[in-house]
Design a protein around this motif. Structure first.
Motif, PDB file in Angstrom:
ATOM      1  N   LEU A 140       0.722  -1.254  -0.007  1.00  0.00           N
ATOM      2  CA  LEU A 140      -0.005  -0.159  -0.107  1.00  0.00           C
ATOM      3  C   LEU A 140       0.802   1.100  -0.096  1.00  0.00           C
ATOM      4  CD1 LEU A 140      -3.295   0.427   0.003  1.00  0.00           C
ATOM      5  CD2 LEU A 140      -2.815   0.801   2.308  1.00  0.00           C
ATOM      6  N   ARG A 141       0.641   2.475  -0.651  1.00  0.00           N
ATOM      7  CA  ARG A 141       1.058   3.472  -0.834  1.00  0.00           C
ATOM      8  C   ARG A 141       0.302   4.534  -0.119  1.00  0.00           C
ATOM      9  NH1 ARG A 141       3.928   7.199  -5.536  1.00  0.00           N
ATOM     10  NH2 ARG A 141       1.639   7.488  -5.717  1.00  0.00           N
ATOM     11  N   ILE A 142       0.881   5.102   0.859  1.00  0.00           N
ATOM     12  CA  ILE A 142       0.097   6.382   1.487  1.00  0.00           C
ATOM     13  C   ILE A 142       0.676   7.783   1.162  1.00  0.00           C
ATOM     14  CG2 ILE A 142      -1.118   5.121   3.316  1.00  0.00           C
ATOM     15  CD1 ILE A 142       0.917   5.913   5.223  1.00  0.00           C
ATOM     16  N   SER A 143      -0.167   8.736   1.096  1.00  0.00           N
ATOM     17  CA  SER A 143       0.482   9.924   0.785  1.00  0.00           C
ATOM     18  C   SER A 143       0.059  11.028   1.501  1.00  0.00           C
ATOM     19  CB  SER A 143      -0.281  10.555  -0.648  1.00  0.00           C
ATOM     20  OG  SER A 143       0.068   9.667  -1.647  1.00  0.00           O
ATOM     21  N   CYS A 144       0.944  12.146   1.595  1.00  0.00           N
ATOM     22  CA  CYS A 144       0.990  13.336   2.389  1.00  0.00           C
ATOM     23  C   CYS A 144       0.811  14.663   1.692  1.00  0.00           C
ATOM     24  CB  CYS A 144       1.746  13.233   3.801  1.00  0.00           C
ATOM     25  SG  CYS A 144       1.445  14.497   4.760  1.00  0.00           S
ATOM     26  N   THR A 145      -0.041  15.394   1.408  1.00  0.00           N
ATOM     27  CA  THR A 145       0.236  16.327   0.586  1.00  0.00           C
ATOM     28  C   THR A 145       0.084  17.970   1.684  1.00  0.00           C
ATOM     29  OG1 THR A 145      -0.759  15.562  -1.537  1.00  0.00           O
ATOM     30  CG2 THR A 145      -0.727  17.901  -1.192  1.00  0.00           C
ATOM     31  N   ALA A 146       0.832  18.682   1.348  1.00  0.00           N
ATOM     32  CA  ALA A 146       0.980  19.950   2.102  1.00  0.00           C
ATOM     33  C   ALA A 146       0.249  21.130   1.405  1.00  0.00           C
ATOM     34  CB  ALA A 146       2.479  20.251   2.499  1.00  0.00           C
ATOM     35  N   SER A 147      -0.078  22.168   2.042  1.00  0.00           N
ATOM     36  CA  SER A 147      -0.841  23.020   1.655  1.00  0.00           C
ATOM     37  C   SER A 147      -0.015  24.314   1.037  1.00  0.00           C
ATOM     38  CB  SER A 147      -1.779  23.561   2.469  1.00  0.00           C
ATOM     39  OG  SER A 147      -1.314  24.121   3.687  1.00  0.00           O
ATOM     40  N   ARG A 148       1.385  24.480   1.565  1.00  0.00           N
ATOM     41  CA  ARG A 148       2.242  25.604   1.377  1.00  0.00           C
ATOM     42  C   ARG A 148       3.187  25.121   0.504  1.00  0.00           C
ATOM     43  NH1 ARG A 148       3.275  28.775   6.882  1.00  0.00           N
ATOM     44  NH2 ARG A 148       4.370  29.982   5.416  1.00  0.00           N
ATOM     45  N   SER A 149       3.579  26.167  -0.490  1.00  0.00           N
ATOM     46  CA  SER A 149       4.857  25.943  -1.335  1.00  0.00           C
ATOM     47  C   SER A 149       6.289  25.986  -0.516  1.00  0.00           C
ATOM     48  CB  SER A 149       4.955  27.196  -2.442  1.00  0.00           C
ATOM     49  OG  SER A 149       5.117  28.438  -1.471  1.00  0.00           O
ATOM     50  N   SER A 150       6.043  26.296   0.816  1.00  0.00           N
ATOM     51  CA  SER A 150       7.461  26.116   1.767  1.00  0.00           C
ATOM     52  C   SER A 150       7.614  24.648   1.928  1.00  0.00           C
ATOM     53  CB  SER A 150       7.290  27.147   2.619  1.00  0.00           C
ATOM     54  OG  SER A 150       6.242  26.684   3.701  1.00  0.00           O
ATOM     55  N   PHE A 151       7.138  23.772   1.217  1.00  0.00           N
ATOM     56  CA  PHE A 151       7.308  22.364   1.692  1.00  0.00           C
ATOM     57  C   PHE A 151       8.777  21.883   1.975  1.00  0.00           C
ATOM     58  CE2 PHE A 151       5.658  17.909   2.121  1.00  0.00           C
ATOM     59  CZ  PHE A 151       6.669  17.292   1.410  1.00  0.00           C
ATOM     60  N   ASN A 152       9.596  22.305   0.972  1.00  0.00           N
ATOM     61  CA  ASN A 152      10.855  22.038   1.036  1.00  0.00           C
ATOM     62  C   ASN A 152      11.480  22.438   1.953  1.00  0.00           C
ATOM     63  OD1 ASN A 152      11.184  24.567   0.398  1.00  0.00           O
ATOM     64  ND2 ASN A 152      12.233  24.277  -1.452  1.00  0.00           N
ATOM     65  N   THR A 153      11.056  23.157   3.076  1.00  0.00           N
ATOM     66  CA  THR A 153      12.009  23.764   4.192  1.00  0.00           C
ATOM     67  C   THR A 153      11.627  22.721   5.446  1.00  0.00           C
ATOM     68  OG1 THR A 153      10.293  25.228   4.983  1.00  0.00           O
ATOM     69  CG2 THR A 153      11.534  25.966   3.434  1.00  0.00           C
ATOM     70  N   TYR A 154      10.780  21.690   5.413  1.00  0.00           N
ATOM     71  CA  TYR A 154      10.173  20.961   6.213  1.00  0.00           C
ATOM     72  C   TYR A 154      10.914  19.444   6.081  1.00  0.00           C
ATOM     73  CZ  TYR A 154       6.670  24.213   7.382  1.00  0.00           C
ATOM     74  OH  TYR A 154       6.147  25.470   8.006  1.00  0.00           O
ATOM     75  N   VAL A 155      11.235  18.835   7.330  1.00  0.00           N
ATOM     76  CA  VAL A 155      11.504  17.520   7.381  1.00  0.00           C
ATOM     77  C   VAL A 155      10.172  16.770   7.469  1.00  0.00           C
ATOM     78  CG1 VAL A 155      12.292  15.729   8.758  1.00  0.00           C
ATOM     79  CG2 VAL A 155      13.652  17.728   8.546  1.00  0.00           C
ATOM     80  N   MET A 156       9.814  15.779   6.665  1.00  0.00           N
ATOM     81  CA  MET A 156       8.699  15.182   6.781  1.00  0.00           C
ATOM     82  C   MET A 156       8.842  13.563   7.475  1.00  0.00           C
ATOM     83  SD  MET A 156       6.586  17.148   5.531  1.00  0.00           S
ATOM     84  CE  MET A 156       5.050  16.308   5.210  1.00  0.00           C
ATOM     85  N   GLY A 157       7.714  13.249   8.133  1.00  0.00           N
ATOM     86  CA  GLY A 157       7.699  12.354   8.933  1.00  0.00           C
ATOM     87  C   GLY A 157       6.347  11.410   9.081  1.00  0.00           C
ATOM     88  N   TRP A 158       6.412  10.065   9.169  1.00  0.00           N
ATOM     89  CA  TRP A 158       5.285   9.193   9.048  1.00  0.00           C
ATOM     90  C   TRP A 158       5.188   8.553  10.746  1.00  0.00           C
ATOM     91  CZ3 TRP A 158       1.324   9.281   6.239  1.00  0.00           C
ATOM     92  CH2 TRP A 158       1.155   9.647   4.933  1.00  0.00           C
ATOM     93  N   PHE A 159       4.232   8.742  11.332  1.00  0.00           N
ATOM     94  CA  PHE A 159       4.072   8.123  12.429  1.00  0.00           C
ATOM     95  C   PHE A 159       2.718   7.116  12.647  1.00  0.00           C
ATOM     96  CE2 PHE A 159       7.212  10.477  15.200  1.00  0.00           C
ATOM     97  CZ  PHE A 159       7.559  11.543  14.188  1.00  0.00           C
ATOM     98  N   ARG A 160       2.644   6.299  13.505  1.00  0.00           N
ATOM     99  CA  ARG A 160       1.331   5.533  13.614  1.00  0.00           C
ATOM    100  C   ARG A 160       0.924   5.192  14.962  1.00  0.00           C
ATOM    101  NH1 ARG A 160       3.917  -0.499  11.161  1.00  0.00           N
ATOM    102  NH2 ARG A 160       5.073  -1.022  13.226  1.00  0.00           N
ATOM    103  N   GLN A 161      -0.192   4.897  15.154  1.00  0.00           N
ATOM    104  CA  GLN A 161      -0.751   4.719  16.455  1.00  0.00           C
ATOM    105  C   GLN A 161      -1.807   3.533  16.285  1.00  0.00           C
ATOM    106  OE1 GLN A 161      -2.564   8.152  18.541  1.00  0.00           O
ATOM    107  NE2 GLN A 161      -2.358   7.122  20.390  1.00  0.00           N
ATOM    108  N   ALA A 162      -1.329   2.399  16.794  1.00  0.00           N
ATOM    109  CA  ALA A 162      -2.354   1.237  16.667  1.00  0.00           C
ATOM    110  C   ALA A 162      -3.330   1.394  17.891  1.00  0.00           C
ATOM    111  CB  ALA A 162      -1.638   0.027  17.023  1.00  0.00           C
ATOM    112  N   PRO A 163      -4.435   0.625  18.090  1.00  0.00           N
ATOM    113  CA  PRO A 163      -5.532   0.809  19.025  1.00  0.00           C
ATOM    114  C   PRO A 163      -5.002   0.221  20.441  1.00  0.00           C
ATOM    115  CG  PRO A 163      -6.591  -0.160  17.271  1.00  0.00           C
ATOM    116  CD  PRO A 163      -4.913   0.057  16.975  1.00  0.00           C
ATOM    117  N   GLY A 164      -4.999   1.166  21.382  1.00  0.00           N
ATOM    118  CA  GLY A 164      -4.506   0.994  22.797  1.00  0.00           C
ATOM    119  C   GLY A 164      -2.915   1.218  22.869  1.00  0.00           C
ATOM    120  N   LYS A 165      -2.410   1.763  21.873  1.00  0.00           N
ATOM    121  CA  LYS A 165      -0.692   1.953  22.093  1.00  0.00           C
ATOM    122  C   LYS A 165      -0.706   3.528  21.735  1.00  0.00           C
ATOM    123  CE  LYS A 165       0.540  -2.849  20.586  1.00  0.00           C
ATOM    124  NZ  LYS A 165       1.413  -3.505  19.649  1.00  0.00           N
ATOM    125  N   GLU A 166       0.521   3.662  22.181  1.00  0.00           N
ATOM    126  CA  GLU A 166       1.320   5.207  21.935  1.00  0.00           C
ATOM    127  C   GLU A 166       1.475   5.412  20.443  1.00  0.00           C
ATOM    128  OE1 GLU A 166       2.950   6.066  26.373  1.00  0.00           O
ATOM    129  OE2 GLU A 166       4.246   6.082  24.761  1.00  0.00           O
TER     130      GLU A 166
END
Length: 126
Positions: free
Chosen positions: A17-43
């Protein structure tokens, strides 16, 4: 910057599966991008991070070799390609962004990230 995650869904064990994250601003290239996840009952936990240069990446041990994070600054979008999915990968996946001056820096710390998307649910059936 506002973040919009998409692409989650139901997939069988071993699938991709491929998931995507689109940003609203043109300054996207100034940001580090990360993915995090949260399973039920977990941090919420770190999954992957990509530096501004699009070259330096970092992965949690649990996904290393199976997941790949990329970014396309022209489209202000970050991606997480997930292969060989396992039931343990079932979670709500969140994208996040943190402003970073240096192009080679990544971040695993949830507290560092200033902006968060709304999350997209990934369910892996056994």
């Amino acid at each position: 910057v506002q973040l919009q995650a998409s692409g989650g869904g139901l997939v069988q064990t071993g699938g991709s599966l491929r998931i995507s994250c689109t940003a609203s601003r043109s300054s996207f290239n100034t940001y580090v991008m990360g993915w995090f996840r949260q399973a039920p009952g977990k941090e919420r936990e770190f999954v992957a991070s990509i530096g501004r240069n699009g070259i330096v990446t970092d992965y949690a041990d649990s996904v290393k070799g199976r997941f790949t994070i990329t970014r396309t600054d022209a489209d202000s979008t970050a991606y997480l390609q997930m292969n060989s999915l396992e039931p343990e990968d079932t979670a709500v996946y969140y994208c996040a962004a943190v402003y970073e001056r240096y192009p080679q820096i990544t971040s695993r710390d949830t507290n560092d990230h200033e902006r968060w998307g709304q999350g997209t649910l990934v369910t892996v059936s056994s």
